[in-house]
Design a protein around this motif. Structure first.
Motif, mmCIF file in Angstrom:
data_model
loop_
_atom_site.group_PDB
_atom_site.id
_atom_site.type_symbol
_atom_site.label_atom_id
_atom_site.label_comp_id
_atom_site.label_asym_id
_atom_site.label_seq_id
_atom_site.Cartn_x
_atom_site.Cartn_y
_atom_site.Cartn_z
ATOM 1 N N VAL A 1 0.871 -1.175 0.000
ATOM 2 C CA VAL A 1 0.000 0.000 0.000
ATOM 3 C C VAL A 1 0.907 1.222 0.000
ATOM 4 N N CYS A 2 0.891 1.939 -1.113
ATOM 5 C CA CYS A 2 1.813 3.058 -1.323
ATOM 6 C C CYS A 2 1.046 4.375 -1.311
ATOM 7 N N ASP A 3 1.576 5.352 -0.565
ATOM 8 C CA ASP A 3 1.004 6.696 -0.514
ATOM 9 C C ASP A 3 1.876 7.614 -1.365
ATOM 10 N N PRO A 4 1.452 7.968 -2.574
ATOM 11 C CA PRO A 4 2.279 8.786 -3.467
ATOM 12 C C PRO A 4 2.555 10.183 -2.914
ATOM 13 N N LEU A 5 1.657 10.712 -2.079
ATOM 14 C CA LEU A 5 1.838 12.062 -1.554
ATOM 15 C C LEU A 5 2.952 12.121 -0.502
ATOM 16 N N SER A 6 2.961 11.169 0.410
ATOM 17 C CA SER A 6 3.969 11.171 1.472
ATOM 18 C C SER A 6 5.207 10.373 1.106
ATOM 19 N N LEU A 7 5.202 9.754 -0.075
ATOM 20 C CA LEU A 7 6.314 8.916 -0.526
ATOM 21 C C LEU A 7 6.676 7.878 0.534
ATOM 22 N N SER A 8 5.665 7.128 0.939
ATOM 23 C CA SER A 8 5.856 6.073 1.929
ATOM 24 C C SER A 8 5.001 4.872 1.544
ATOM 25 N N CYS A 9 5.259 3.741 2.168
ATOM 26 C CA CYS A 9 4.492 2.548 1.857
ATOM 27 C C CYS A 9 4.478 1.592 3.042
ATOM 28 N N LYS A 10 3.555 0.624 2.980
ATOM 29 C CA LYS A 10 3.484 -0.472 3.942
ATOM 30 C C LYS A 10 3.494 -1.771 3.154
ATOM 31 N N ILE A 11 4.166 -2.781 3.708
ATOM 32 C CA ILE A 11 4.293 -4.047 2.991
ATOM 33 C C ILE A 11 3.626 -5.159 3.806
ATOM 34 N N PHE A 12 3.015 -6.122 3.094
ATOM 35 C CA PHE A 12 2.184 -7.141 3.741
ATOM 36 C C PHE A 12 2.457 -8.533 3.187
ATOM 37 N N GLU A 13 2.351 -9.500 4.061
ATOM 38 C CA GLU A 13 2.190 -10.901 3.681
ATOM 39 C C GLU A 13 0.801 -11.324 4.153
ATOM 40 N N ILE A 14 0.095 -12.121 3.349
ATOM 41 C CA ILE A 14 -1.261 -12.556 3.684
ATOM 42 C C ILE A 14 -1.257 -14.079 3.720
ATOM 43 N N LYS A 15 -1.504 -14.652 4.892
ATOM 44 C CA LYS A 15 -1.356 -16.087 5.082
ATOM 45 C C LYS A 15 -2.635 -16.697 5.651
ATOM 46 N N TYR A 16 -3.054 -17.803 5.054
ATOM 47 C CA TYR A 16 -4.216 -18.530 5.553
ATOM 48 C C TYR A 16 -3.743 -19.482 6.651
ATOM 49 N N SER A 17 -3.420 -18.910 7.794
ATOM 50 C CA SER A 17 -2.848 -19.673 8.896
ATOM 51 C C SER A 17 -3.268 -19.036 10.206
ATOM 52 N N ARG A 18 -3.271 -19.826 11.268
ATOM 53 C CA ARG A 18 -3.557 -19.302 12.605
ATOM 54 C C ARG A 18 -2.287 -19.218 13.444
ATOM 55 N N GLU A 19 -1.171 -19.715 12.912
ATOM 56 C CA GLU A 19 0.084 -19.769 13.660
ATOM 57 C C GLU A 19 1.047 -18.691 13.191
ATOM 58 N N GLN A 20 1.916 -18.248 14.102
ATOM 59 C CA GLN A 20 2.985 -17.312 13.762
ATOM 60 C C GLN A 20 4.258 -18.118 13.535
ATOM 61 N N VAL A 21 4.724 -18.097 12.278
ATOM 62 C CA VAL A 21 5.903 -18.861 11.885
ATOM 63 C C VAL A 21 6.855 -17.941 11.143
ATOM 64 N N ALA A 22 8.164 -18.088 11.423
ATOM 65 C CA ALA A 22 9.169 -17.208 10.810
ATOM 66 C C ALA A 22 9.121 -17.249 9.286
ATOM 67 N N GLU A 23 8.759 -18.423 8.723
ATOM 68 C CA GLU A 23 8.668 -18.568 7.278
ATOM 69 C C GLU A 23 7.697 -17.562 6.664
ATOM 70 N N GLN A 24 6.703 -17.131 7.440
ATOM 71 C CA GLN A 24 5.670 -16.237 6.921
ATOM 72 C C GLN A 24 6.207 -14.856 6.571
ATOM 73 N N TYR A 25 7.184 -14.388 7.331
ATOM 74 C CA TYR A 25 7.646 -13.010 7.131
ATOM 75 C C TYR A 25 9.083 -12.932 6.625
ATOM 76 N N ARG A 26 9.604 -14.024 6.075
ATOM 77 C CA ARG A 26 10.997 -14.004 5.621
ATOM 78 C C ARG A 26 11.234 -12.957 4.541
ATOM 79 N N HIS A 27 10.259 -12.757 3.637
ATOM 80 C CA HIS A 27 10.441 -11.752 2.580
ATOM 81 C C HIS A 27 10.376 -10.340 3.160
ATOM 82 N N LEU A 28 9.521 -10.144 4.179
ATOM 83 C CA LEU A 28 9.425 -8.822 4.805
ATOM 84 C C LEU A 28 10.729 -8.422 5.492
#
Length: 607
Positions: free
Chosen positions: A533-560
């Protein structure tokens, strides 16, 4: 004790509402009969009706005969049910004649109208009702309000809810017109003149696009009646017809309220049904046996979903094209329509979108992407790898899918589905608010771009996915696997389907909630960010991973956490202000990565 005295008139109110619902359903179904004539050793079919005391016959193609007969039979069955209900309440002498003798169409006013809206007082309201409220009670003049959307998205219910908000004096000046297939614009115009003469101010016309001459003559609603102070609300399921009308007759004299897209927060807040899995399975209409509403869903299975596509989408498009410019707007689809192929082609295109296939897939023999992905993942399973293709006849499964979804293979079609056909159909699906394209961007190859076509009614997608599973269950090779293996394969298949659907839902709802921002999927040579999600006015962004899981696993956010990917993203889109994993578990933090529950996230988009 009379019926009206039971439970403080609750039962009588239910009967009144049942009568109104049946009458509304009858209104959109064809009357008359189908006649066959044999001319020069060839059979021709005609839809025979009576209009103003005269018999009218219209040619019907052979491919349309079966569906037309089915609809006529359904109308007759509903008319029998309606007659029984009216007889039951007439014995109690509590129901007046439902069609006022002075009107040409079905006009409801006073006590008749009050009985029709009683039940909706207990229903919760959709967010877009605020736009209707602004029009009815605001200072807007010289315009009509159009409520449009696919079937079962709350249009008529919202009209009834607004009627309950009128004061007693305002309600005395309100009228509801239920248009039928036998009415004309002249009939409605005559009734509007009579209502205007009697001082009526708030007029609600339902299923107005059933009028054959509506698109060509719609300007009379704004130019004659709205300009004189009348508040006119038009509604109907023929969304494309409204879109054409806006472009032509009502260009700058109408306001639009779209109902097709129902976000998760309304699914939970209005229907009273919670959970992303329920939304994936049934989302897209206001029809579900929930806490606040009680009705059957059109996405219960693939058969019901197909019927919905045929009636709410394909026939919507075809009826609009027939009515617009006297049928002169079919363009490239005319040949398909004349051959009776257009419904199947539209069905095929919608199915293609639902299964995330590229345009070229429709041109080739059907291949199930969902099954292929699952087969690949099961083969790579670390604990118990299974080569699903060894056990199942993939050609038989895919041909079974074709049979269940009633989609014609290219070899079976009299007319080829060309890319131009698909482009035109997708234009109409976009105008119906059924689909939206999400951008797909790439780094470091910034010029490599693509699109992800997302459907706004996830229940359609899931119903067709379940059809795939049903075919797997029927496959003889699959039965050779043990019960444990079969269950594991099916669970994985459903999990992957839901996971991809959850990702698309998050992308779509984020995009619609933040029109001022860029929302897209970002791919790298290896790996991707599921959403940026990029805001062109403030030149900032947020990055997301979307996972169909109920557990928190390091593999989920390795790209982040990948420094190279983050550096490229920040250089291209601005400073990264947050890193998130949207999943089905509880919200929390893991270092600089924030975990967000998917239902909480989707509900927050409306704040």
């Amino acid at each position: 004790m009379g019926i009206a005295n039971l439970g403080e008139n609750v039962k009588m109110d239910d009967i009144y509402n049942k009568i109104a619902e049946i009458e509304r359903e009858i209104a959109v179904l064809p009357e008359g009969s189908v006649a066959k004539k044999r001319i020069r050793e060839k059979d021709y079919y005609y839809h025979r009706t009576m209009h103003n005391g005269k018999r009218v016959e219209k040619y019907v193609s052979f491919e349309e005969v079966s569906g037309l007969k089915e609809q006529i039979d359904k109308r007759k069955a509903l008319e029998k049910e309606l007659k029984k209900l009216k007889l039951a309440v007439e014995k109690d002498n509590k129901i007046p004649e439902l069609k006022n003798p002075g009107f040409r169409t079905n006009v409801r006013i006073g006590k008749q109208l009050e009985s029709q809206i009683t039940l909706t007082r207990k229903f919760k309201k959709r967010e877009c009702i605020g736009l209707i409220r602004d029009y009815i009670f605001g200072q807007i003049q010289d315009r009509v309000l159009i409520i449009y959307g696919l079937r079962r998205t709350g249009k008529t219910t919202m009209i009834r809810q607004i009627l309950t908000e009128l004061s007693d004096d305002e309600f005395k000046k309100a009228a509801f017109i239920q248009v039928t297939t036998n009415d004309t614009l002249g009939d409605v115009n005559a009734d509007l003149r009579l209502l205007e003469k009697e001082g009526f101010k708030y007029i609600f016309i339902d299923e107005v696009t059933l009028l054959e001459d509506f698109v060509e003559g719609a300007a009379l609603f704004s130019d004659i009646y709205a300009s004189c102070g009348m508040k006119l609300v038009l509604s109907g399921t023929d969304s494309l017809g409204f879109a054409f009308t806006r472009e032509e007759q009502l260009y700058d004299r109408c306001m639009l309220v779209h109902t097709t897209f129902i976000p998760y927060r309304e699914f939970e807040g209005v229907l009273g049904v919670s959970g992303i899995d329920e939304y994936i399975r049934y989302g897209g209409t206001m029809s579900l046996g929930g806490i606040n509403y009680n009705s059957d869903t059109p996405f219960a299975d693939s058969k019901h979903a197909e019927e919905y596509i045929d009636t709410a989408i394909a026939k919507n498009i075809q009826h609009s094209l027939k009515a617009y410019q006297y049928g002169g707007h079919f363009r490239l689809l005319l040949n398909l329509y004349e051959r009776g192929e257009l419904t199947n082609v539209i069905n095929r295109v919608v199915e293609n979108i639902n299964h995330s296939f590229t345009r070229s897939v429709v041109e080739r023999t059907f291949k199930s992407h969902d099954i292929s992905v699952t087969a690949s993942n099961l083969l790579r399973d670390r604990e118990e790898p299974i080569d699903i293709k060894e056990h199942m006849d993939m050609e038989e499964i895919t041909s079974g899918i074709m049979r269940m979804l009633d989609i014609l293979n290219k070899e079976e079609q009299c007319v080829e589905i060309e890319e131009d056909h698909m482009i035109q159909i997708k234009e109409y699906l976009t105008m119906l608010d059924l689909i939206m394209d999400i951008d797909l961007e790439s780094l470091p190859e910034v010029n490599r771009k693509g699109k992800i076509t997302v459907i706004s009614q996830p229940g359609l997608r899931y119903a067709q996915a379940e059809a795939i599973i049903e075919n797997i269950l029927l496959d003889a090779g699959f039965q050779e696997l043990s019960a444990k293996e079969r269950k594991r394969i099916l669970d994985r298949l459903l999990s992957e389907i839901r996971g991809r659907m959850m990702e698309e839902i998050v992308l779509l709802e984020t995009r619609l909630a933040h029109p001022e921002k860029k929302v897209f999927k970002l791919q790298f040579p290896v790996g991707e960010f599921d959403m940026v999600v990029c805001d062109p006015l403030s030149l900032s962004c947020k990055i997301f991973e979307i996972k169909y899981s109920r557990e928190q696993v390091a593999e989920q956010y390795r790209h982040l956490k990948n420094e190279e990917k983050c550096a490229m993203t920040a250089h291209r889109y601005g400073e990264i202000m947050g890193k998130y994993v949207i999943y089905r578990g509880e919200s929390g933090k893991h270092g600089d990565v924030e975990y967000v529950n998917v239902e909480e996230y989707l509900k927050s988009l409306g704040e």
